[in-house]
Design an enzyme around this catalytic site. Structure first.
Site, mmCIF file in Angstrom:
data_model
loop_
_atom_site.group_PDB
_atom_site.id
_atom_site.type_symbol
_atom_site.label_atom_id
_atom_site.label_comp_id
_atom_site.label_asym_id
_atom_site.label_seq_id
_atom_site.Cartn_x
_atom_site.Cartn_y
_atom_site.Cartn_z
ATOM 1 C CB CYS A 87 -0.948 0.012 1.207
ATOM 2 S SG CYS A 87 -0.089 0.189 2.779
ATOM 3 C CG ASP A 495 13.498 29.057 -32.315
ATOM 4 O OD1 ASP A 495 14.039 30.164 -32.385
ATOM 5 O OD2 ASP A 495 13.817 28.075 -33.007
#
Length: 820
Positions: A87, A495
């Site tokens: 768990c 860019d």
């Protein structure tokens, strides 16, 4: 003399920052002056072999001495496969234990059962890390291709064993479950015994101590390690019900009820839940499994004039291999002969095959079409594009998203809080109605229904499925934080060259001034042969097409943001932007016309060599004006519209002239742009946008984009870009267009939505379930079934992400599936 009571220690340390033999010698001298230390530094391998024979010096002091000398011992990263976690409390406890070790940064993923660990050599080692994991009650081993296959085989074998045990447990529990019918029948005896108590004891005992032994073992390891987990809750709750029932049966108290059916049913249902959870978790990792299955096992290689079949892992760079029609390509390579179409859908998601001919690149696991290809290997083993994708997907699936931090903090204290709540329930009910059995069974229900599994699985399962779907769509996500952060992008800095445009510029115009067009082309091509810039390639390609003879180049120098200069055929030449050519008489009208057409303009000029750098010398002479066009990608305008529709403001960044930038921005649909920006200034623009409170993403493809990519909140690298850009980016787009960013944002939002749904369900389940159990409104068997289903429901909800598909282009087939 060496102290015989001190065991000698040998360190093998990587060293970065060495540039020559003097550096290696300096490190050896620095370490040699430390007591009990001898060192040998190898410049070629950039490693140091250090022997520590005395107690006066520690490994940490050796590392500190190397860094004080001006060098660095880089962090190493390993991935360990972890078994035995049940768990979220287990993964949280193990992560804390590893992070307590000096020089160690660890992230443990419950869903993938992996630990990603960065450690400083000398302060930690793989063997010591595995020993710590073993001491915590788990099992760890290095995760590589072989261990992944072994792990899969052992996991399948374990699932078969667990399935067999479940059927046995179910067969023993079903008769006991008949006891529950009396609880719903009402009447004077709501918990009447339908079976003799001794028979119930016989049926329940093997379920409790044979089938359920895994919970006792897990609880003991957890408590021994100083924490608690789900096994503690299950073992404690079922033991309370079993031993109370055993006491009642042995003592022969007819007025007290037995709860053998509760303890057996809870163990059986939890085991069923674990089987369903394991099966669902396996599906979340199918992305990596599918990628691994893609790579062909064999290749046909030319050796000594013969064609032989070899294991693909034995190929080396420069080997020549043959790919026949219909076969998969074994390694990355370059076509040296033949032509065909190659289906790359399994790597990029593109549905249309790509034409390949001499000089084109091909990639491992892609499918050859109708022609035969003869290729030269360029990337083999771990250096193929497929291997890189597998590493990125594995890293993303093993990383931890920031949204998981709350669940981790809760899991750390969850088990003690639940145990306290169960104790309060036991005492409260006993004081309230004086019936110990009622108090006990309600306390057992509290213990059983409270499970931190759902909390632990909520985030990593969604991350695993989301990153896997991204890989199938050509979106390679480096870490979970980037996947989460992408959903919040408000500004995208773009860019121009290679991102909005094709990145394949061509020389379109030569305006002769003091030299003819032919001479200008020869001189410009001769100067650009020293450059790797896309504009340089355009000039060189035009020169090659015209058949010019390249003169000798000397003293070449690139000037960032301006251009290049050097000596070509004895003449000192400069090729730079018009804005940098302030001393030249230029045809401004012609330059503005070219720039207005969206072309990049550069000026070729000659500086008299005898006066270069001297005041009062002859002025430079403009030889020609060259115009280079880089056409807009066909998909850019549509992709920009998609990104704007997602709520993002786009800003184009370029070093080009304002007129050229305006033309490209106008054609692509971007309103905001910054022109004439030097490479280092792109990062400054990104930081300025971030200071305004925006979540800024940056996309680029060149080396000069790397600083801006590193400065952004989320960074994207075009897959066809430079290695520096890809290394600096959080997300790599295999497709060379902006649609991948829109897809990544949509995937991020879908994944984050699933995480929020999972966390909400996990929290609500415990917030409602524990009070209901404490109030006596839940039978332990019902609580056990609800607990088992909670984890399964979280994983199943995450698996719904597998339905996600990219938009904006025709999607390819499912990952690993060939398109015909």
């Amino acid at each position: 003399m060496r102290d015989p009571s001190v065991s000698p220690q040998t360190l093998d340390l990587p060293i970065s920052g060495m540039s020559c033999a003097a550096c290696a010698g300096r490190i050896e001298r620095v370490l040699g002056r430390m007591p009990g230390v001898s060192a040998s530094v190898n410049l070629a391998t950039e490693r140091a072999q250090v022997a520590i024979t005395g107690a006066e010096t520690t490994a940490g002091q050796v590392v500190a001495a190397i860094e004080q000398a001006g060098f660095a011992v880089p962090l190493q990263t390993i991935e360990l496969a972890i078994s035995g976690m049940s768990c979220a409390a287990c993964s949280t406890r193990l992560e804390k234990m590893l992070n307590r070790l000096p020089g160690v940064e660890a992230a443990v993923n419950l869903a993938s059962e992996r630990a990603t660990i960065r450690y400083r050599p000398g302060l930690a080692a793989a063997a010591g890390l595995i020993a710590t994991i073993e001491a915590a009650g788990f099992h760890g081993q290095l995760a590589d291709a072989q261990s992944r296959a072994d792990e899969l085989a052992s996991r399948l074998a374990a699932q078969r064993r667990e399935l067999g045990r479940f059927f046995i447990a179910a067969a023993l529990t079903l008769p006991l479950a008949a006891q529950m019918l009396t609880m719903f029948a009402g009447g004077e005896q709501p918990h009447a015994d339908l079976l003799p108590r001794w028979l119930q004891l016989v049926l329940a005992t093997p379920v409790q101590f044979w089938i359920g032994w895994r919970f006792y073992e897990g609880a003991w390891k957890s408590l021994r390690g100083g924490g608690g987990n789900m096994d503690v809750l299950v073992a404690l709750g079922t033991s309370m019900a079993y031993f109370f029932s055993l006491f009642v049966t042995v003592s022969g108290a007819p007025d007290l009820h037995v709860y053998f059916e509760a303890s057996a049913a809870v163990i059986t249902l939890v085991l069923l839940g674990k089987l369903l959870e394991a099966r669902a978790k396996a599906k979340t990792g199918e992305a990596i499994a599918a990628l691994v299955r893609l790579q062909p096992r064999t290749a046909r290689v030319e050796r000594d004039g013969r064609l032989i079949e070899l294991d693909a892992s034995l190929l080396i760079p420069a080997d020549v291999f043959i790919v026949r029609p219909g076969e998969s390509i074994p390694v990355d390579g370059e076509v040296v002969d033949g032509s065909s179409s190659v289906n790359q859908a399994m790597l990029t998601g593109e549905s249309m095959p790509v034409a390949k001919r001499r000089g084109d690149r091909v990639f491992a696991a892609t499918a050859n079409g109708e022609g035969m290809l003869r290729c030269r290997a360029t990337g083999v083993g771990e250096h193929t594009l497929l291997a890189g994708i597998i590493r990125l997907v594995a890293a993303a699936q093993g990383s931890k998203a920031p949204v998981q931090r709350l669940a981790d903090r809760i899991s750390a204290i969850f088990v003690p809080v639940v145990c306290l709540a169960a104790l309060c329930t036991l005492v409260g009910w006993w004081l309230y109605d004086g019936i110990f059995s009622t108090a006990l069974i309600n306390a057992v229900a509290v213990l059983v229904i409270a499970c931190p599994c759902a909390l632990g699985l909520a985030t990593p399962t969604a991350i695993m499925v989301g990153s896997g779907r991204g890989a199938a769509a050509g979106i390679l996500i480096k870490n979970a934080e980037a996947l989460e952060r992408a959903s919040e992008i408000t500004v995208l800095a773009v860019d121009k060259t290679g991102t909005l445009t094709r990145g394949e510029p061509a020389l379109t115009d030569i305006v002769p001034l003091a030299a003819s067009a032919e001479e200008a082309l020869q001189l410009a091509a001769g100067l650009e042969q020293g450059s790797e810039h896309p504009l340089a390639r355009a000039i060189l390609q035009r020169g090659q097409a015209a058949g010019v003879c390249l003169p000798a180049l000397e003293e070449f120098r690139a000037i960032p943001g301006r251009g290049v200069e050097g000596r070509v055929g004895g003449r000192w030449l400069q090729l730079e932007a018009p804005a940098a050519s302030v001393d030249l008489a230029l045809p401004q009208a012609a330059i503005e016309a070219l720039q207005g057409a969206g072309k990049t303009v550069v000026v070729l000029s000659e500086v008299p060599g005898e006066n270069r750098g001297a005041a009062g010398g002859r002025p430079p002479v403009a030889l020609a004006v060259l115009a280079i066009a880089d056409p807009l990608r066909a998909s850019s305008r549509q992709a920009v519209a998609r990104l704007a529709a997602l709520g993002m403001r786009l800003v184009m960044l370029t070093g080009d002239h304002a007129a050229t930038a305006a033309a490209i921005a106008r054609a692509s649909g971007i309103e905001d742009f910054r022109a004439g920006i030097l490479p280092g200034d792109k990062a400054a623009v990104v930081n300025a946008l971030r200071r305004k409170g925006s979540v800024v993403a940056m996309v680029g493809d060149g080396i000069n984009d790397a600083p801006a990519l590193a400065a952004a909140d989320v960074s994207f690298a075009i897959g066809a870009g430079s290695d520096a850009a890809i290394a600096a980016a959080d997300v790599t787009l295999v497709h060379s267009d902006l649609h991948g960013i829109a897809d990544a944002v949509l995937l991020s939002r879908a994944t984050l939505g699933k995480i929020r749904q999972n966390l909400f369900c996990a929290f609500v389940y415990n917030v409602l379930g524990i009070p209901l159990a404490a109030l006596g409104m839940l039978n332990p068997v019902i609580a056990g079934a609800a607990m088992a289903l909670s984890s399964v429901s979280v994983v199943a909800n995450s698996l719904l992400l597998r339905r996600w598909r990219p938009g904006g282009r025709e999607p390819g087939r499912r990952l690993g599936q060939h398109v015909t």
